[in-house]
Each structure stands twice: as structure tokens, then as C-alpha cells.
Design an enzyme around this catalytic site. Structure first.
Site, mmCIF file in Angstrom:
data_model
loop_
_atom_site.group_PDB
_atom_site.id
_atom_site.type_symbol
_atom_site.label_atom_id
_atom_site.label_comp_id
_atom_site.label_asym_id
_atom_site.label_seq_id
_atom_site.Cartn_x
_atom_site.Cartn_y
_atom_site.Cartn_z
ATOM 1 N N LYS A 50 -58.895 -28.275 69.616
ATOM 2 C CA LYS A 50 -58.655 -26.883 69.230
ATOM 3 C C LYS A 50 -59.183 -26.622 67.822
ATOM 4 O O LYS A 50 -59.865 -25.622 67.574
ATOM 5 C CB LYS A 50 -57.142 -26.588 69.261
ATOM 6 C CG LYS A 50 -56.746 -25.333 68.498
ATOM 7 C CD LYS A 50 -55.258 -25.089 68.541
ATOM 8 C CE LYS A 50 -54.424 -25.845 67.527
ATOM 9 N NZ LYS A 50 -54.319 -25.237 66.189
ATOM 10 N N CYS B 115 -46.541 -18.712 57.407
ATOM 11 C CA CYS B 115 -46.187 -19.019 58.796
ATOM 12 C C CYS B 115 -45.058 -20.032 58.785
ATOM 13 O O CYS B 115 -44.572 -20.406 57.732
ATOM 14 C CB CYS B 115 -47.397 -19.500 59.580
ATOM 15 S SG CYS B 115 -47.859 -21.176 59.218
ATOM 16 N N ASP C 113 -50.577 -33.026 61.401
ATOM 17 C CA ASP C 113 -50.401 -32.487 62.754
ATOM 18 C C ASP C 113 -49.796 -33.500 63.730
ATOM 19 O O ASP C 113 -49.569 -33.177 64.892
ATOM 20 C CB ASP C 113 -51.748 -31.978 63.310
ATOM 21 C CG ASP C 113 -52.221 -30.719 62.585
ATOM 22 O OD1 ASP C 113 -51.418 -30.130 61.844
ATOM 23 O OD2 ASP C 113 -53.394 -30.346 62.763
HETATM 24 C C1 EPZ Z 1 -56.001 -26.846 59.336
HETATM 25 O O1 EPZ Z 1 -55.317 -25.748 58.781
HETATM 26 C C2 EPZ Z 1 -55.521 -26.968 60.759
HETATM 27 N N1 EPZ Z 1 -55.835 -25.748 61.463
HETATM 28 C C3 EPZ Z 1 -54.023 -27.249 60.772
HETATM 29 O O2 EPZ Z 1 -53.652 -27.440 62.113
HETATM 30 C C4 EPZ Z 1 -53.745 -28.519 59.976
HETATM 31 O O3 EPZ Z 1 -52.352 -28.725 59.898
HETATM 32 C C5 EPZ Z 1 -54.323 -28.393 58.559
HETATM 33 O O4 EPZ Z 1 -55.738 -28.044 58.636
HETATM 34 C C6 EPZ Z 1 -54.186 -29.655 57.729
HETATM 35 O O5 EPZ Z 1 -54.817 -30.721 58.372
HETATM 36 C C7 EPZ Z 1 -57.074 -25.561 61.940
HETATM 37 O O6 EPZ Z 1 -57.956 -26.387 61.772
HETATM 38 C C8 EPZ Z 1 -57.339 -24.316 62.709
HETATM 39 P P1 EPZ Z 1 -55.684 -26.530 54.933
HETATM 40 P P2 EPZ Z 1 -55.808 -25.111 57.394
HETATM 41 O O7 EPZ Z 1 -56.447 -25.402 54.361
HETATM 42 O O8 EPZ Z 1 -57.274 -25.183 57.328
HETATM 43 C C9 EPZ Z 1 -53.148 -25.411 51.045
HETATM 44 C C10 EPZ Z 1 -52.153 -27.353 63.972
HETATM 45 O O9 EPZ Z 1 -50.962 -27.641 64.273
HETATM 46 N N2 EPZ Z 1 -54.154 -24.360 50.793
HETATM 47 O O10 EPZ Z 1 -56.321 -27.864 54.999
HETATM 48 O O11 EPZ Z 1 -55.148 -23.796 57.256
HETATM 49 C C11 EPZ Z 1 -52.316 -25.117 52.291
HETATM 50 O O12 EPZ Z 1 -51.270 -24.207 52.040
HETATM 51 C C12 EPZ Z 1 -52.461 -26.871 62.623
HETATM 52 O O13 EPZ Z 1 -53.098 -27.429 64.777
HETATM 53 C C13 EPZ Z 1 -54.081 -23.620 49.636
HETATM 54 O O14 EPZ Z 1 -53.180 -23.801 48.795
HETATM 55 O O15 EPZ Z 1 -55.144 -26.145 56.399
HETATM 56 C C14 EPZ Z 1 -51.850 -26.484 52.673
HETATM 57 O O16 EPZ Z 1 -50.724 -26.832 51.909
HETATM 58 C C15 EPZ Z 1 -51.474 -26.113 61.889
HETATM 59 N N3 EPZ Z 1 -55.040 -22.643 49.427
HETATM 60 C C16 EPZ Z 1 -53.027 -27.386 52.272
HETATM 61 O O17 EPZ Z 1 -53.807 -26.608 51.338
HETATM 62 C C17 EPZ Z 1 -56.036 -22.415 50.322
HETATM 63 O O18 EPZ Z 1 -56.848 -21.517 50.073
HETATM 64 C C18 EPZ Z 1 -53.949 -27.806 53.407
HETATM 65 O O19 EPZ Z 1 -54.309 -26.647 54.164
HETATM 66 C C19 EPZ Z 1 -56.106 -23.188 51.486
HETATM 67 C C20 EPZ Z 1 -55.148 -24.166 51.698
#
Ligand code: EPZ
Length: 430
Positions: free
Chosen positions: A22, A125, A315
Site C-alpha cells: 500500500k 490523526c 507499522d
Molecule cells: C509513512 O507515513 C507511512 N504512510 C506510514 O504508514 C508510516 O507509519 C510512516 O511513513 C513511518 O514509517 C505511507 O507511506 C502512505 P513520515 P508518513 O513523514 O510519510 C514527522 C500505515 O499504517 N513529520 O515518515 O506520513 C511525523 O509526524 C502508516 O500504513 C514531521 O514532523 O510518515 C512522524 O512523527 C501510517 N513533519 C515522523 O515525522 C513532516 O513534515 C515520520 O513521519 C513530516 C513528518
């Protein structure tokens, strides 16, 4: 709303075909906005999130066509044919974005191709506040002018985006993907430093290269991109879902069974196998997958901390916690990626688990047995952790809010039932 009922206690034995990921499919789909030619993605899983992204792309003017193999045969994914000949709207509306945060991945491609984009801010979320500041800051460095107005990210780059050297202050999968897509169509060279190294990011990078992009350093934390004037269509197979594979590996482990996970590779799930081996689970490579078993011996408590790839994935944290509930000894599970990803703890406790949470760590003390209960969860991975607990619990577990599972697990009940699980979906009104 549908429910899932599980009668626990059956060891799982057999084969499970792992679907396309996904979290690779969603950014790959967004990449269709970078070209006026057709992008065909094969091995596409059947998931609500994929349909939601399809609706969003159609709303931007893309033609979205899906072909699936006939039901009943080997479980293989479908084909997505995505053609964004012209972009008819550069707005990603709140109604679609609020359903799925990954919608924000259209921001980079729209801005790079059309010089403007208006994308609803996704908001928080169930698992955390999840800001998108890294996406916005990176695009600003590439020459975009961005304002936040009325809950929307309003971005403009009338003269197009230019290359930039972007250092991420923390690892973000989504920000790396958004900026990689933007950089592929920007003027000049870009460098993404401290980039996410998740296999889903590499899968996107490989697809972009097949579309004509020039990217070096794929798989490392430093991606160098030479921008192109235009990209072309291609055909790309979506990488296998390592989170789904890890989840079913834990299903084999928790029930004391033996499963062959088809269409996956040990190197994709190495962070998980290393931890599970310490817990007493065995893995071996087969011709088209990985064999996982806990045929003899008990499960042992092991500590684990979530980290960006190649570390243990957030995840799989909820599933790992379910697994540790009936292990011998204790396990300390620490979540470092999201600030609120322990929503499954009170539900597991209702099934008899002994878990104490202190800030970002949960201490799980193994119990003799779990007992079935009506449960519900607020996100995808928490939901599936309750399915795992239900598979080993005595009596019936009834899982509510099944729509979370449908967002991310392709035909979960069918895959588990084929391996001996007593699991059924109760349709609304049954
Ligand atoms: C991706 O989310 C995945 N989703 C998530 O999968 C997964 O948990 C996550 O990566 C971490 O591996 C998809 O790929 C569609 P991040 P993403 O940006 O890209 C912080 C699932 O169950 N952050 O790597 O949104 C953020 O808050 C899910 O399939 C900022 O602070 O995750 C988090 O604490 C849910 N500012 C951390 O970084 C930003 O601009 C990592 O988030 C972006 C992120």
C-alpha cells in the site's frame, strides 16, 4: 458497519500470498501526475486507500482504470492504468484528503507540472499530529511560494521549481517522496540529504528512473536528482508489502504454526526477522518467498524500538505488542516515530494482556493466555494487532470498525481462513 469474528486457538499452516505494498502504491499512483503518458502499475493490492487515491487523481483530471485477475485463482494484484493527459484541477479538496493523509503526495507532482497546487492540510490523526512542515519547507527551497489559507496549502511556482539541496532535520517517508517527485521535474540538480531509505521510497525512485528521471543514491539517505523537462509513462511492478509480510509472520508465530509467505524476500523484512528470531521464531528462504514457523518451542519476550528503515518499522509495533502478550518473560516496546501509537494497549488489556505504558515505552509482561472479547481500534495497524490477539485467544473475538483493516490489508480474512483460522466477516445487518 461490518465486523470480524475470530474463534482463537488454531495454529495457522499453509501459504499466504503477499500483496503489493500500500505504502509504495500510493506515492507511485501520485507519480502519474508527472507525465501526460500512461503509468501502469502492476501487483496493485485491492484496498480502500488505493480506491481513494484513484478518486483523488480522477478529480485532478487523470483517467484511472483498474483491471483485476478473476477471483478465486492465485491471489495476485491488479493493474492500474493511470493517464494524466491534462490536469483539469490542481485542488485536492478537504473531503478527499481527510480520508487519507497520503493525499498530500499530489502536492509535489502538481506543483512541478502545473506550477501551482492547492492541497488541503491533512490535519492530525489517531496516531499523532503528523505535520507536513518538511514537505512545505522543501518545496519552498525549490522556489515555491506557499501560504496556508483556510486549511489549505496554497502553493505557486509560476516559473517552475528549481533544484535545491535539502537537508531533512528528521527522516520523513512522505516528505522524501513528495520532494523526489518534485525534483524529478524541476530545473537543475537537487540533493535530498537525510532522506528516508524505506523500500517504498526506493520503489518510487526506480519507477521515476523508468519514467526518464535521473536519480543517484537510491536506497541510501542521500538522493541526487537531475531534473528533466518531461517524463514519460512506464510499466512498473509495485514492491511486495513488507508490513503485510511481517504481520503474517507474527500470525504464524503467535499461533505456533508454519506459513510460507509467497512473493516476499528475507532482505525486505530483515529488521523484523532479526527481532523475531530472538523471540524463538524461525525463518528460511524458499523459491518464491519466506517460510516462517514456531513449530517447537515457546515464544520469548524481546525488547524492540521502532526506527526509520532499516530499523524496526512503526507499522509493525502494534502487531509485535500482540505477539509479546503471550510470550515468556517481559518485552519493552518503545515507539519513537509517532507520539500516540499505543491505542491498541487498552483493547489488548481487555483481552487479558498485562501492559504498562510509560511515555513512549510499553512494558508487556507475558500472560498464560488471552481471552476473546469485543474490541475495536482507531487505526489500521492497531486493528490488525487485535486480529492477531484474537487468533490465539480462547473463545470469540469480535472486531469492530473493520474499515480500518480494509484500508490496508488485501482480503485478510480469506488469506487467514485458507490457512486454518476460524475467521469470518459479519456484514452489516447480519
Ligand atoms: C509513512 O507515513 C507511512 N504512510 C506510514 O504508514 C508510516 O507509519 C510512516 O511513513 C513511518 O514509517 C505511507 O507511506 C502512505 P513520515 P508518513 O513523514 O510519510 C514527522 C500505515 O499504517 N513529520 O515518515 O506520513 C511525523 O509526524 C502508516 O500504513 C514531521 O514532523 O510518515 C512522524 O512523527 C501510517 N513533519 C515522523 O515525522 C513532516 O513534515 C515520520 O513521519 C513530516 C513528518
Amino acid at each position: 458497519m461490518d465486523k470480524i469474528r475470530i474463534r482463537g486457538g488454531k495454529p495457522l499452516n499453509g501459504q499466504i500470498a503477499i500483496s503489493g505494498a500500500k505504502n509504495a502504491a500510493l506515492p507511485l499512483m501520485a507519480a502519474c501526475l508527472l507525465t501526460d503518458e500512461t503509468l501502469t502499475l502492476t501487483n496493485a493490492p485491492r484496498l480502500v486507500d488505493i480506491a481513494t487515491m484513484g478518486n483523488l487523481l480522477a478529480q485532478h483530471g487523470a483517467e484511472v482504470r483498474r483491471e483485476d485477475p478473476p477471483e478465486g485463482g492465485a491471489v495476485r494484484g491488479g493493474e492500474l492504468h493511470l493517464t494524466a493527459r491534462t490536469i483539469t484541477s490542481t485542488t485536492a479538496p478537504y473531503d478527499l484528503v481527510r480520508k487519507m493523509r497520503a493525499s498530500v503526495l499530489v502536492l509535489g507532482p502538481l506543483l512541478a507540472r502545473e506550477g501551482k497546487a492547492r492541497v488541503s492540510l491533512p490535519g492530525g490523526c489517531a496516531i499523532g499530529t503528523r505535520p507536513v512542515d518538511l514537505h512545505i519547507n522543501g518545496l519552498t527551497q525549490m522556489g515555491a511560494k506557499i501560504d496556508l489559507v483556510g486549511g489549505y496549502i496554497e502553493a505557486e511556482a509560476p516559473g517552475g521549481l528549481h533544484g535545491a539541496s535539502i537537508v531533512f532535520p528528521m527522516v520523513s517517508v512522505g516528505a522524501t517522496e513528495n520532494l523526489l517527485m518534485a525534483a524529478a521535474l524541476a530545473k537543475g540538480d537537487s540533493e535530498l540529504i537525510n532522506a528516508a531509505r524505506e523500500p517504498e521510497v526506493s520503489d518510487l525512485a526506480h519507477c521515476l528512473v523508468a519514467m526518464g528521471a535521473e536519480i543517484e543514491g537510491i536506497g541510501s539517505d542521500r538522493l541526487r536528482v537531475r531534473g528533466r523537462d518531461r517524463l514519460s509513462g512506464t510499466r512498473h511492478a509495485i514492491v511486495s508489502d513488507r508490513i503485510e509480510a511481517g504481520t503474517y509472520a507474527m500470525a504464524a508465530a503467535i499461533t505456533g504454526g508454519k506459513l510460507e509467505l509467497l512473493h516476499t524476500r528475507l532482505d525486505l523484512i530483515q529488521a523484523v526477522t532479526k527481532v523475531l528470531e530472538r523471540a524463538g521464531v524461525e525463518f528460511s528462504e524458499t523459491a518464491d518467498g519466506v517460510m516462517v514457523s514456531r513449530a517447537n518451542g515457546e515464544l520469548l519476550g524481546v525488547d524492540v524500538m521502532t526506527e526509520p528503515f532499516p530499523g524496526f518499522p512503526t507499522d509493525l509495533q502494534a502487531q509485535m505488542m500482540a505477539l509479546m502478550c503471550t510470550a515468556r518473560g517481559a518485552a519493552m516496546i518503545t515507539e519513537t516515530i509517532f507520539e500516540n501509537r499505543f491505542m491498541h494497549v487498552p483493547e489488548l488489556a481487555r483481552m487479558g494482556a498485562n501492559i504498562t505504558v510509560h511515555q513512549s515505552s510499553a512494558l508487556v509482561r507475558g500472560v498464560e493466555k488471552l481471552t476473546g472479547a469485543p474490541v475495536m481500534a482507531t487505526d489500521l495497524r492497531a486493528s490488525v494487532s487485535l486480529v492477531l490477539a484474537g487468533l490465539v485467544a480462547g473463545g470469540d473475538t469480535e472486531l469492530n470498525r473493520v474499515y480500518h483493516l480494509d484500508r490496508g490489508y488485501d482480503r485478510l480474512e480469506a488469506k487467514l481462513a485458507a490457512c486454518g483460522a476460524e475467521i469470518e466477516r459479519l456484514r452489516d445487518g447480519d
